[in-house]
Enzyme design. Structure first.
Site, PDB file in Angstrom:
ATOM      1  N   TRP A 152       0.831  -1.207   0.000  1.00  0.00           N
ATOM      2  CA  TRP A 152       0.000   0.000   0.000  1.00  0.00           C
ATOM      3  C   TRP A 152       0.856   1.244   0.000  1.00  0.00           C
ATOM      4  CZ3 TRP A 152      -3.246   0.143   5.241  1.00  0.00           C
ATOM      5  CH2 TRP A 152      -2.423  -0.133   6.320  1.00  0.00           C
ATOM      6  N   ASN A 153       0.221   2.379  -0.381  1.00  0.00           N
ATOM      7  CA  ASN A 153       0.934   3.652  -0.517  1.00  0.00           C
ATOM      8  C   ASN A 153       0.181   4.750   0.236  1.00  0.00           C
ATOM      9  OD1 ASN A 153       2.837   2.742  -2.690  1.00  0.00           O
ATOM     10  ND2 ASN A 153       0.917   2.478  -3.802  1.00  0.00           N
ATOM     11  N   HIS A 189      -6.896  19.806  -7.351  1.00  0.00           N
ATOM     12  CA  HIS A 189      -6.937  20.121  -8.791  1.00  0.00           C
ATOM     13  C   HIS A 189      -5.745  19.518  -9.541  1.00  0.00           C
ATOM     14  CE1 HIS A 189     -10.411  22.866  -8.300  1.00  0.00           C
ATOM     15  NE2 HIS A 189      -9.961  22.827  -7.060  1.00  0.00           N
ATOM     16  N   HIS A 241      -9.569  16.045 -13.220  1.00  0.00           N
ATOM     17  CA  HIS A 241     -10.284  16.413 -11.992  1.00  0.00           C
ATOM     18  C   HIS A 241     -11.556  17.206 -12.244  1.00  0.00           C
ATOM     19  CE1 HIS A 241      -7.871  20.102 -12.533  1.00  0.00           C
ATOM     20  NE2 HIS A 241      -8.813  20.711 -11.837  1.00  0.00           N
ATOM     21  N   ASP A 262     -14.186  20.320 -10.921  1.00  0.00           N
ATOM     22  CA  ASP A 262     -14.274  21.618 -10.225  1.00  0.00           C
ATOM     23  C   ASP A 262     -15.700  21.825  -9.732  1.00  0.00           C
ATOM     24  OD1 ASP A 262     -11.653  22.209 -10.952  1.00  0.00           O
ATOM     25  OD2 ASP A 262     -12.167  24.000 -12.092  1.00  0.00           O
ATOM     26  N   HIS A 298     -15.238  26.401  -5.909  1.00  0.00           N
ATOM     27  CA  HIS A 298     -13.862  26.657  -6.345  1.00  0.00           C
ATOM     28  C   HIS A 298     -13.670  28.134  -6.691  1.00  0.00           C
ATOM     29  CE1 HIS A 298     -10.002  26.229  -8.188  1.00  0.00           C
ATOM     30  NE2 HIS A 298     -10.420  26.188  -9.437  1.00  0.00           N
ATOM     31  N   HIS A 352     -14.531  29.504 -15.457  1.00  0.00           N
ATOM     32  CA  HIS A 352     -14.653  29.354 -14.005  1.00  0.00           C
ATOM     33  C   HIS A 352     -15.714  30.299 -13.444  1.00  0.00           C
ATOM     34  CE1 HIS A 352     -10.750  27.268 -14.362  1.00  0.00           C
ATOM     35  NE2 HIS A 352     -10.988  26.782 -13.167  1.00  0.00           N
TER      36      HIS A 352
END
Ligand code: 23J
Ligand code: MN
Length: 270
Positions: free
Chosen positions: A70-71, A78, A82, A84, A88, A217
């Site tokens: 595992w990590n 973002h 991804h 938004d 945002h 945006h």
């Protein structure tokens, strides 16, 4: 043939499930792989910066954990492919249901309309999509349906791994994006649920110089709509007829999130 409106939810789901099992409905992965070298948005140095994806091994069948791998990961909301959310942007800050944890669930699965401007974008790295372009597109392809995602196909995903993806120069980034009249049209007159791009942002590389600055945006999020960035494989979607699944992580008060976004499409006829 019965129409969708006359078909029960159970019948619709059964038909979809059968299509997925038989392969007549296929899934197209629209997400790039998250890795530490995936580029992130670079803002002018006076602003806070977004952190790239980081990954650190905890154990891999070794002394730190003999039977498991595992990590630990960390990243900006973002980073990579991804989503938004309205919160945002300052224009969406007082809207209800504006953060990723509060998005109404019906928004997570929606039809997609693909606006192919890859030819224009290949000729002009600062190509600005205008209302006039959309009206011409609709004259050929029909009106963009309310409640759909509008996906802006520029061919930019093929530049990933090269300098052209961000295309940073002295005067900032150079990549295609929408003009404010295009966003006003899509949001106010067509009622899209969101706008998705292949580039690092929903706005053009030079979007800070438009009015309002970053019109995608500002207008999307000010009206409770969503953005998707760094999409892959838009060239594998039909103009209409794809069903897009975009479910961001449920981050409390989150402004966005990396996600595995994919689309259901009819199998190409051979
Ligand atoms: C912050 C400021 C400007 C921009 C962005 C973020 C993005 O594109 C983003 O990833 O949402 S343009
Ligand atoms: Mn973003």
């Amino acid at each position: 043939m019965t129409t969708a409106a006359a078909t029960s939810g159970a019948d619709l789901l059964q038909a979809l499930a059968a299509g997925l099992v038989s392969g007549s409905v296929e899934i197209v992965d629209l997400a790039h792989t998250l890795s530490p070298d995936f580029p992130v948005m670079v803002l002018p140095p006076e602003f806070g910066q977004c952190q790239p994806f980081r990954i650190e091994e905890v154990s891999r069948y070794d002394g730190r954990g003999p039977g498991w791998y595992w990590n630990n990961i960390s990243m900006s909301e973002h980073a990579g492919t991804h989503f938004d959310a309205p919160a945002h942007w300052i224009s969406g800050k007082n809207l209800p249901e504006a953060t990723v944890d509060a998005i109404p669930l019906d928004r997570l699965a929606r039809p997609a309309v693909v606006l192919d401007f890859s030819g224009e974008s290949a000729k002009d790295e600062d190509f600005l999509l205008t209302r006039a372009h959309l009206e011409a597109w609709e004259a050929e392809n029909g009106a963009i349906e309310a409640g759909s995602w509008a996906l802006f196909r520029t061919g930019w995903s093929k530049h990933l791994g090269t300098a052209k993806y961000l295309n940073l120069r002295e005067d900032g980034a150079h990549s295609p994006g929408p003009a404010s009249d295009a966003m006003e049209f899509l949001v106010k007159e067509r009622g899209i649920v969101g706008f998705g791009t292949e580039t690092i942002g929903t706005d053009a590389g030079q979007g800070s110089h438009l009015s309002p600055p970053y019109p995608a945006h500002f207008i999307l999020h000010g009206n409770g709509r969503y953005g998707l960035q760094c999409l892959d494989a838009l060239d594998r979607l039909p103009t209409r007829g794809a069903l897009l699944f975009a479910a961001p992580l449920k981050i409390r008060h989150g402004s966005g999130s990396p996600l595995r976004v994919f689309a259901l499409v009819p199998r190409a006829e051979d």
